[in-house]
Scaffold this motif. Sequence first.
Motif, PDB file in Angstrom:
ATOM      1  N   VAL A   1      31.952  44.671 -21.004  1.00 47.57           N
ATOM      2  CA  VAL A   1      32.742  45.301 -19.943  1.00 47.57           C
ATOM      3  C   VAL A   1      32.081  44.955 -18.610  1.00 47.57           C
ATOM      4  O   VAL A   1      30.891  45.161 -18.433  1.00 47.57           O
ATOM      5  CB  VAL A   1      32.814  46.831 -20.134  1.00 47.57           C
ATOM      6  CG1 VAL A   1      33.577  47.471 -18.987  1.00 47.57           C
ATOM      7  CG2 VAL A   1      33.457  47.177 -21.462  1.00 47.57           C
ATOM      8  N   LYS A   2      32.899  44.381 -17.690  1.00 48.74           N
ATOM      9  CA  LYS A   2      32.404  43.975 -16.365  1.00 48.74           C
ATOM     10  C   LYS A   2      33.435  44.325 -15.308  1.00 48.74           C
ATOM     11  O   LYS A   2      34.632  44.329 -15.573  1.00 48.74           O
ATOM     12  CB  LYS A   2      32.214  42.455 -16.300  1.00 48.74           C
ATOM     13  CG  LYS A   2      31.153  41.870 -17.158  1.00 48.74           C
ATOM     14  CD  LYS A   2      31.105  40.357 -16.906  1.00 48.74           C
ATOM     15  CE  LYS A   2      30.031  39.678 -17.691  1.00 48.74           C
ATOM     16  NZ  LYS A   2      30.000  38.233 -17.418  1.00 48.74           N
ATOM     17  N   ASP A   3      32.949  44.570 -14.104  1.00 48.38           N
ATOM     18  CA  ASP A   3      33.830  44.662 -12.940  1.00 48.38           C
ATOM     19  C   ASP A   3      33.871  43.269 -12.330  1.00 48.38           C
ATOM     20  O   ASP A   3      32.862  42.772 -11.839  1.00 48.38           O
ATOM     21  CB  ASP A   3      33.297  45.673 -11.924  1.00 48.38           C
ATOM     22  CG  ASP A   3      33.448  47.105 -12.405  1.00 48.38           C
ATOM     23  OD1 ASP A   3      34.401  47.380 -13.143  1.00 48.38           O
ATOM     24  OD2 ASP A   3      32.615  47.949 -12.037  1.00 48.38           O
ATOM     25  N   LEU A   4      35.036  42.632 -12.394  1.00 48.04           N
ATOM     26  CA  LEU A   4      35.194  41.263 -11.887  1.00 48.04           C
ATOM     27  C   LEU A   4      35.983  41.255 -10.586  1.00 48.04           C
ATOM     28  O   LEU A   4      36.898  42.072 -10.402  1.00 48.04           O
ATOM     29  CB  LEU A   4      35.937  40.400 -12.907  1.00 48.04           C
ATOM     30  CG  LEU A   4      35.248  40.135 -14.238  1.00 48.04           C
ATOM     31  CD1 LEU A   4      36.181  39.345 -15.152  1.00 48.04           C
ATOM     32  CD2 LEU A   4      33.954  39.388 -14.029  1.00 48.04           C
TER      33      LEU A   4
ATOM     34  N   GLN B   1      41.462  53.709 -15.838  1.00 52.28           N
ATOM     35  CA  GLN B   1      40.908  54.314 -17.049  1.00 52.28           C
ATOM     36  C   GLN B   1      40.746  53.329 -18.201  1.00 52.28           C
ATOM     37  O   GLN B   1      39.871  53.493 -19.043  1.00 52.28           O
ATOM     38  CB  GLN B   1      41.797  55.483 -17.504  1.00 52.28           C
ATOM     39  CG  GLN B   1      41.875  56.589 -16.480  1.00 52.28           C
ATOM     40  CD  GLN B   1      40.527  57.200 -16.185  1.00 52.28           C
ATOM     41  OE1 GLN B   1      39.896  57.772 -17.050  1.00 52.28           O
ATOM     42  NE2 GLN B   1      40.057  57.056 -14.952  1.00 52.28           N
ATOM     43  N   GLU B   2      41.577  52.315 -18.244  1.00 55.50           N
ATOM     44  CA  GLU B   2      41.561  51.342 -19.343  1.00 55.50           C
ATOM     45  C   GLU B   2      41.357  49.947 -18.772  1.00 55.50           C
ATOM     46  O   GLU B   2      42.198  49.450 -18.033  1.00 55.50           O
ATOM     47  CB  GLU B   2      42.892  51.411 -20.097  1.00 55.50           C
ATOM     48  CG  GLU B   2      42.976  50.547 -21.317  1.00 55.50           C
ATOM     49  CD  GLU B   2      42.093  51.006 -22.456  1.00 55.50           C
ATOM     50  OE1 GLU B   2      41.671  50.147 -23.250  1.00 55.50           O
ATOM     51  OE2 GLU B   2      41.807  52.209 -22.553  1.00 55.50           O
ATOM     52  N   PRO B   3      40.238  49.288 -19.113  1.00 53.74           N
ATOM     53  CA  PRO B   3      40.002  47.929 -18.595  1.00 53.74           C
ATOM     54  C   PRO B   3      41.074  46.951 -19.075  1.00 53.74           C
ATOM     55  O   PRO B   3      41.684  47.152 -20.127  1.00 53.74           O
ATOM     56  CB  PRO B   3      38.645  47.542 -19.179  1.00 53.74           C
ATOM     57  CG  PRO B   3      38.022  48.805 -19.645  1.00 53.74           C
ATOM     58  CD  PRO B   3      39.146  49.738 -19.962  1.00 53.74           C
ATOM     59  N   ILE B   4      41.288  45.893 -18.305  1.00 55.03           N
ATOM     60  CA  ILE B   4      42.189  44.836 -18.755  1.00 55.03           C
ATOM     61  C   ILE B   4      41.389  43.874 -19.634  1.00 55.03           C
ATOM     62  O   ILE B   4      40.158  43.857 -19.590  1.00 55.03           O
ATOM     63  CB  ILE B   4      42.862  44.086 -17.574  1.00 55.03           C
ATOM     64  CG1 ILE B   4      41.840  43.319 -16.735  1.00 55.03           C
ATOM     65  CG2 ILE B   4      43.668  45.049 -16.714  1.00 55.03           C
ATOM     66  CD1 ILE B   4      42.466  42.363 -15.730  1.00 55.03           C
TER      67      ILE B   4
ATOM     68  N   GLU C   1      39.140  45.136  -4.640  1.00 58.73           N
ATOM     69  CA  GLU C   1      38.479  43.836  -4.693  1.00 58.73           C
ATOM     70  C   GLU C   1      38.029  43.473  -6.100  1.00 58.73           C
ATOM     71  O   GLU C   1      37.881  42.299  -6.418  1.00 58.73           O
ATOM     72  CB  GLU C   1      37.299  43.820  -3.732  1.00 58.73           C
ATOM     73  CG  GLU C   1      37.741  43.893  -2.280  1.00 58.73           C
ATOM     74  CD  GLU C   1      36.582  43.797  -1.315  1.00 58.73           C
ATOM     75  OE1 GLU C   1      35.475  43.419  -1.729  1.00 58.73           O
ATOM     76  OE2 GLU C   1      36.802  44.092  -0.137  1.00 58.73           O
ATOM     77  N   THR C   2      37.773  44.492  -6.934  1.00 61.60           N
ATOM     78  CA  THR C   2      37.338  44.249  -8.310  1.00 61.60           C
ATOM     79  C   THR C   2      38.215  45.037  -9.275  1.00 61.60           C
ATOM     80  O   THR C   2      38.927  45.969  -8.871  1.00 61.60           O
ATOM     81  CB  THR C   2      35.873  44.662  -8.534  1.00 61.60           C
ATOM     82  OG1 THR C   2      35.745  46.069  -8.318  1.00 61.60           O
ATOM     83  CG2 THR C   2      34.931  43.901  -7.620  1.00 61.60           C
ATOM     84  N   ILE C   3      38.145  44.644 -10.542  1.00 58.12           N
ATOM     85  CA  ILE C   3      38.857  45.361 -11.592  1.00 58.12           C
ATOM     86  C   ILE C   3      37.985  45.355 -12.848  1.00 58.12           C
ATOM     87  O   ILE C   3      37.320  44.360 -13.141  1.00 58.12           O
ATOM     88  CB  ILE C   3      40.254  44.748 -11.865  1.00 58.12           C
ATOM     89  CG1 ILE C   3      41.063  45.626 -12.816  1.00 58.12           C
ATOM     90  CG2 ILE C   3      40.152  43.316 -12.351  1.00 58.12           C
ATOM     91  CD1 ILE C   3      42.539  45.277 -12.883  1.00 58.12           C
TER      92      ILE C   3
ATOM     93  N   VAL D   1      35.623  41.596 -21.249  1.00 61.88           N
ATOM     94  CA  VAL D   1      35.499  40.148 -21.170  1.00 61.88           C
ATOM     95  C   VAL D   1      35.079  39.597 -22.529  1.00 61.88           C
ATOM     96  O   VAL D   1      34.082  40.028 -23.098  1.00 61.88           O
ATOM     97  CB  VAL D   1      34.473  39.734 -20.098  1.00 61.88           C
ATOM     98  CG1 VAL D   1      34.348  38.220 -20.030  1.00 61.88           C
ATOM     99  CG2 VAL D   1      34.861  40.304 -18.737  1.00 61.88           C
ATOM    100  N   ARG D   2      35.860  38.664 -23.023  1.00 62.47           N
ATOM    101  CA  ARG D   2      35.548  38.002 -24.290  1.00 62.47           C
ATOM    102  C   ARG D   2      35.366  36.518 -24.018  1.00 62.47           C
ATOM    103  O   ARG D   2      36.256  35.862 -23.474  1.00 62.47           O
ATOM    104  CB  ARG D   2      36.685  38.213 -25.299  1.00 62.47           C
ATOM    105  CG  ARG D   2      36.439  37.560 -26.639  1.00 62.47           C
ATOM    106  CD  ARG D   2      37.469  37.999 -27.663  1.00 62.47           C
ATOM    107  NE  ARG D   2      38.824  37.743 -27.241  1.00 62.47           N
ATOM    108  CZ  ARG D   2      39.586  36.767 -27.734  1.00 62.47           C
ATOM    109  NH1 ARG D   2      39.131  35.945 -28.653  1.00 62.47           N
ATOM    110  NH2 ARG D   2      40.820  36.614 -27.314  1.00 62.47           N
ATOM    111  N   ARG D   3      34.214  35.987 -24.375  1.00 65.06           N
ATOM    112  CA  ARG D   3      33.982  34.549 -24.223  1.00 65.06           C
ATOM    113  C   ARG D   3      34.713  33.810 -25.323  1.00 65.06           C
ATOM    114  O   ARG D   3      34.759  34.256 -26.470  1.00 65.06           O
ATOM    115  CB  ARG D   3      32.498  34.236 -24.316  1.00 65.06           C
ATOM    116  CG  ARG D   3      31.776  34.602 -23.068  1.00 65.06           C
ATOM    117  CD  ARG D   3      30.418  33.977 -23.032  1.00 65.06           C
ATOM    118  NE  ARG D   3      29.808  34.244 -21.741  1.00 65.06           N
ATOM    119  CZ  ARG D   3      28.532  34.394 -21.558  1.00 65.06           C
ATOM    120  NH1 ARG D   3      27.700  34.279 -22.571  1.00 65.06           N
ATOM    121  NH2 ARG D   3      28.062  34.634 -20.362  1.00 65.06           N
ATOM    122  N   ALA D   4      35.272  32.677 -24.944  1.00 61.05           N
ATOM    123  CA  ALA D   4      36.047  31.896 -25.901  1.00 61.05           C
ATOM    124  C   ALA D   4      35.983  30.418 -25.549  1.00 61.05           C
ATOM    125  O   ALA D   4      35.832  30.064 -24.379  1.00 61.05           O
ATOM    126  CB  ALA D   4      37.504  32.365 -25.903  1.00 61.05           C
TER     127      ALA D   4
END
Length: 86
Positions: A3-6, A37-40, A67-69, A73-76
Motif C-alpha cells: 500500500v502506497k500513496d502515489l 477509505q478503499e485504495p485503488i 496530489e496523491t491517492i 500496488v502489485r508488481r507485475a
Amino acid sequence: MQVKDLPIHKIRRPLPRCNDPAKVAALMESIREIGLQEPIEVLEVEGEYYGFSGCHRYEASVRLGNETIRCNVRRAPRSVLQMHLA
C-alpha cells in the motif's frame, strides 16, 4: 502487494472508462469528509504505474485536486500488463 500513496499524475489509465457522475459526486463528498477509505488497485510494471480499477475513486480524487491517492500496488511483468490491455 504494497500500500502506497502515489502521485496521481504518475498513474496511467490506459483504458477508457464511463464514470457515473452521481457516483463520482458522492465519492467526492465522502473523500472530503472522511478521506479515501478503499485504495485503488495499481500495477507497477518496470517502474510505471497503471490503474485499471477504482475509476470512480480516481476521478473523484482528481476532481478534488488531490496530489496523491492511496493504492494497492502489485508488481507485475509486462506480460501481465499486456493481458489487461487485450
